[in-house]
Design a protein around this motif. Structure first.
Motif, PDB file in Angstrom:
ATOM      1  N   SER A  24       0.831  -1.204   0.000  1.00 45.93           N
ATOM      2  CA  SER A  24       0.000   0.000   0.000  1.00 45.93           C
ATOM      3  C   SER A  24       0.869   1.259   0.000  1.00 45.93           C
ATOM      4  CB  SER A  24      -0.985  -0.003   1.171  1.00 45.93           C
ATOM      5  OG  SER A  24      -0.305  -0.008   2.402  1.00 45.93           O
ATOM      6  N   ALA A  25       1.989   1.242   0.731  1.00 43.60           N
ATOM      7  CA  ALA A  25       2.892   2.400   0.731  1.00 43.60           C
ATOM      8  C   ALA A  25       3.469   2.628  -0.660  1.00 43.60           C
ATOM      9  CB  ALA A  25       4.012   2.195   1.750  1.00 43.60           C
ATOM     10  N   LYS A  26       3.889   1.549  -1.315  1.00 46.39           N
ATOM     11  CA  LYS A  26       4.464   1.651  -2.667  1.00 46.39           C
ATOM     12  C   LYS A  26       3.423   2.176  -3.653  1.00 46.39           C
ATOM     13  CE  LYS A  26       8.064   0.005  -5.119  1.00 46.39           C
ATOM     14  NZ  LYS A  26       9.426   0.442  -4.875  1.00 46.39           N
ATOM     15  N   ALA A  27       2.155   1.741  -3.472  1.00 44.59           N
ATOM     16  CA  ALA A  27       1.082   2.167  -4.370  1.00 44.59           C
ATOM     17  C   ALA A  27       0.557   3.558  -4.042  1.00 44.59           C
ATOM     18  CB  ALA A  27      -0.065   1.158  -4.317  1.00 44.59           C
ATOM     19  N   GLY A  28       0.904   4.052  -2.849  1.00 44.20           N
ATOM     20  CA  GLY A  28       0.409   5.366  -2.439  1.00 44.20           C
ATOM     21  C   GLY A  28      -1.068   5.357  -2.079  1.00 44.20           C
ATOM     22  N   VAL A  29      -1.529   4.234  -1.535  1.00 51.09           N
ATOM     23  CA  VAL A  29      -2.926   4.123  -1.104  1.00 51.09           C
ATOM     24  C   VAL A  29      -2.952   3.627   0.333  1.00 51.09           C
ATOM     25  CG1 VAL A  29      -3.767   3.636  -3.446  1.00 51.09           C
ATOM     26  CG2 VAL A  29      -3.224   1.733  -1.923  1.00 51.09           C
ATOM     27  N   THR A  30      -4.070   3.805   0.984  1.00 51.05           N
ATOM     28  CA  THR A  30      -4.197   3.286   2.348  1.00 51.05           C
ATOM     29  C   THR A  30      -4.397   1.774   2.288  1.00 51.05           C
ATOM     30  OG1 THR A  30      -6.599   3.485   2.414  1.00 51.05           O
ATOM     31  CG2 THR A  30      -5.301   5.437   3.086  1.00 51.05           C
ATOM     32  N   GLN A  31      -4.130   1.118   3.416  1.00 53.96           N
ATOM     33  CA  GLN A  31      -4.369  -0.323   3.466  1.00 53.96           C
ATOM     34  C   GLN A  31      -5.857  -0.618   3.282  1.00 53.96           C
ATOM     35  OE1 GLN A  31      -2.358  -2.676   6.491  1.00 53.96           O
ATOM     36  NE2 GLN A  31      -0.802  -1.075   6.717  1.00 53.96           N
ATOM     37  N   GLY A  32      -6.701   0.240   3.779  1.00 54.32           N
ATOM     38  CA  GLY A  32      -8.138   0.067   3.590  1.00 54.32           C
ATOM     39  C   GLY A  32      -8.521   0.097   2.114  1.00 54.32           C
ATOM     40  N   ALA A  33      -7.927   1.023   1.376  1.00 54.97           N
ATOM     41  CA  ALA A  33      -8.197   1.099  -0.072  1.00 54.97           C
ATOM     42  C   ALA A  33      -7.699  -0.149  -0.779  1.00 54.97           C
ATOM     43  CB  ALA A  33      -7.541   2.341  -0.658  1.00 54.97           C
ATOM     44  N   LEU A  34      -6.535  -0.637  -0.350  1.00 56.29           N
ATOM     45  CA  LEU A  34      -5.996  -1.854  -0.945  1.00 56.29           C
ATOM     46  C   LEU A  34      -6.934  -3.030  -0.675  1.00 56.29           C
ATOM     47  CD1 LEU A  34      -2.376  -2.841  -1.255  1.00 56.29           C
ATOM     48  CD2 LEU A  34      -3.956  -4.532  -0.391  1.00 56.29           C
ATOM     49  N   TYR A  35      -7.401  -3.138   0.583  1.00 55.41           N
ATOM     50  CA  TYR A  35      -8.310  -4.233   0.933  1.00 55.41           C
ATOM     51  C   TYR A  35      -9.676  -4.099   0.257  1.00 55.41           C
ATOM     52  CZ  TYR A  35      -5.227  -6.401   4.361  1.00 55.41           C
ATOM     53  OH  TYR A  35      -4.195  -7.068   4.965  1.00 55.41           O
ATOM     54  N   PHE A  36     -10.037  -2.891  -0.152  1.00 53.63           N
ATOM     55  CA  PHE A  36     -11.278  -2.716  -0.899  1.00 53.63           C
ATOM     56  C   PHE A  36     -11.194  -3.442  -2.233  1.00 53.63           C
ATOM     57  CE2 PHE A  36     -13.786  -0.436  -4.070  1.00 53.63           C
ATOM     58  CZ  PHE A  36     -15.048  -0.527  -3.508  1.00 53.63           C
ATOM     59  N   HIS A  37     -10.000  -3.401  -2.860  1.00 57.78           N
ATOM     60  CA  HIS A  37      -9.801  -4.034  -4.171  1.00 57.78           C
ATOM     61  C   HIS A  37      -9.405  -5.505  -4.058  1.00 57.78           C
ATOM     62  CE1 HIS A  37     -10.240  -0.301  -6.365  1.00 57.78           C
ATOM     63  NE2 HIS A  37      -9.457   0.284  -5.469  1.00 57.78           N
ATOM     64  N   PHE A  38      -8.656  -5.838  -3.030  1.00 56.74           N
ATOM     65  CA  PHE A  38      -8.153  -7.203  -2.847  1.00 56.74           C
ATOM     66  C   PHE A  38      -8.376  -7.616  -1.398  1.00 56.74           C
ATOM     67  CE2 PHE A  38      -5.638  -5.250  -6.204  1.00 56.74           C
ATOM     68  CZ  PHE A  38      -5.775  -6.183  -7.227  1.00 56.74           C
ATOM     69  N   LYS A  39      -9.027  -8.715  -1.202  1.00 54.93           N
ATOM     70  CA  LYS A  39      -9.372  -9.141   0.156  1.00 54.93           C
ATOM     71  C   LYS A  39      -8.175  -9.677   0.935  1.00 54.93           C
ATOM     72  CE  LYS A  39     -13.582  -8.018  -0.485  1.00 54.93           C
ATOM     73  NZ  LYS A  39     -13.810  -6.616  -0.322  1.00 54.93           N
ATOM     74  N   THR A  40      -7.165 -10.213   0.223  1.00 52.69           N
ATOM     75  CA  THR A  40      -6.007 -10.813   0.898  1.00 52.69           C
ATOM     76  C   THR A  40      -4.736 -10.533   0.109  1.00 52.69           C
ATOM     77  OG1 THR A  40      -6.179 -12.898  -0.310  1.00 52.69           O
ATOM     78  CG2 THR A  40      -7.417 -12.740   1.767  1.00 52.69           C
ATOM     79  N   LYS A  41      -3.614 -10.730   0.764  1.00 47.99           N
ATOM     80  CA  LYS A  41      -2.320 -10.627   0.073  1.00 47.99           C
ATOM     81  C   LYS A  41      -2.230 -11.701  -1.010  1.00 47.99           C
ATOM     82  CE  LYS A  41       1.719 -11.910   1.930  1.00 47.99           C
ATOM     83  NZ  LYS A  41       3.014 -11.916   2.650  1.00 47.99           N
ATOM     84  N   GLN A  42      -2.791 -12.855  -0.726  1.00 50.50           N
ATOM     85  CA  GLN A  42      -2.800 -13.943  -1.707  1.00 50.50           C
ATOM     86  C   GLN A  42      -3.547 -13.524  -2.979  1.00 50.50           C
ATOM     87  OE1 GLN A  42      -5.398 -17.449  -1.103  1.00 50.50           O
ATOM     88  NE2 GLN A  42      -3.485 -18.628  -1.088  1.00 50.50           N
TER      89      GLN A  42
END
Length: 194
Positions: A24-42
């Motif tokens: 999320s840091a590399k993408a410049g988004v919050t972890q919440g935003a990342l989890y909105f698009h992808f439910k897991t790291k997998q």
């Protein structure tokens, strides 16, 4: 944006050391935003694995077996210099560690190689007993093994030469004598041997 950032993190750190926070840091988004698009790291890793072919632009020049050779050398060079493509390939190879079993990335390459082999058949370059679909799958396996061996042995420094060696042994089993006489088992950007 997230997939590209994740690819960079997975390539730098590997799956286990790559964290959602790093991605999320590399993408410049919050972890919440990342989890909105992808439910897991997998799920993120799976998307990077599936996107590997979108990280390269396959040349559309030539036809038949020479095109297949040129595409294979192009992919080898991209594996040496394109971190995003390398990440997708790395995750496909390491997917057992991720907890998934998904052959779709490999099948995608087999499908692309099959299309080129069909062109080679139309050009009269293939021996009569060659099955284009079967050989496409054999090629993906042989290429993947060669790529992995090169990565472990030399950090992929010698990948181009290993792919040339692979083809020197494969071509006589699939190509007509006429096709063999005109094919170049050297990357089109390589310097001629002295």
């Amino acid at each position: 944006m997230i997939v590209r950032a994740a690819a960079e993190v997975f390539e730098e750190s590997g799956y286990h050391a790559a964290s959602v926070a790093k991605i999320s840091a590399k993408a410049g988004v919050t972890q919440g935003a990342l989890y909105f698009h992808f439910k897991t790291k997998q799920a993120i890793a799976q998307e990077v694995m599936h996107a590997q072919s979108s990280f390269v632009q396959i040349p559309d020049e030539g036809r038949g077996l020479q095109r297949l050779l040129d595409v294979n050398f192009y992919l080898a060079r991209e594996l040496q210099r394109n971190v995003l493509f390398r990440a997708g390939v790395r995750l496909a190879v390491e997917q057992g560690e991720i907890g998934i079993q998904d052959a779709s990335a490999y099948q995608g390459w087999a499908d692309q190689f099959h299309e080129i082999l069909v062109e080679a058949r139309e050009e009269g370059e293939l021996l009569a007993d060659v099955d284009e679909r079967e050989f496409a799958q054999v090629l993906v396996g042989a290429y993947s093994g060669t790529q992995l061996y090169s990565k472990v042995a030399t950090g992929s420094v010698d990948l181009i030469e290993r792919i040339a060696s692979l083809w020197r042994y494969l071509l006589p089993g699939i190509a007509t004598a006429e096709a063999l006489a005109r094919l170049s088992v050297r990357p089109n950007w390589a310097e001629p041997r002295g």
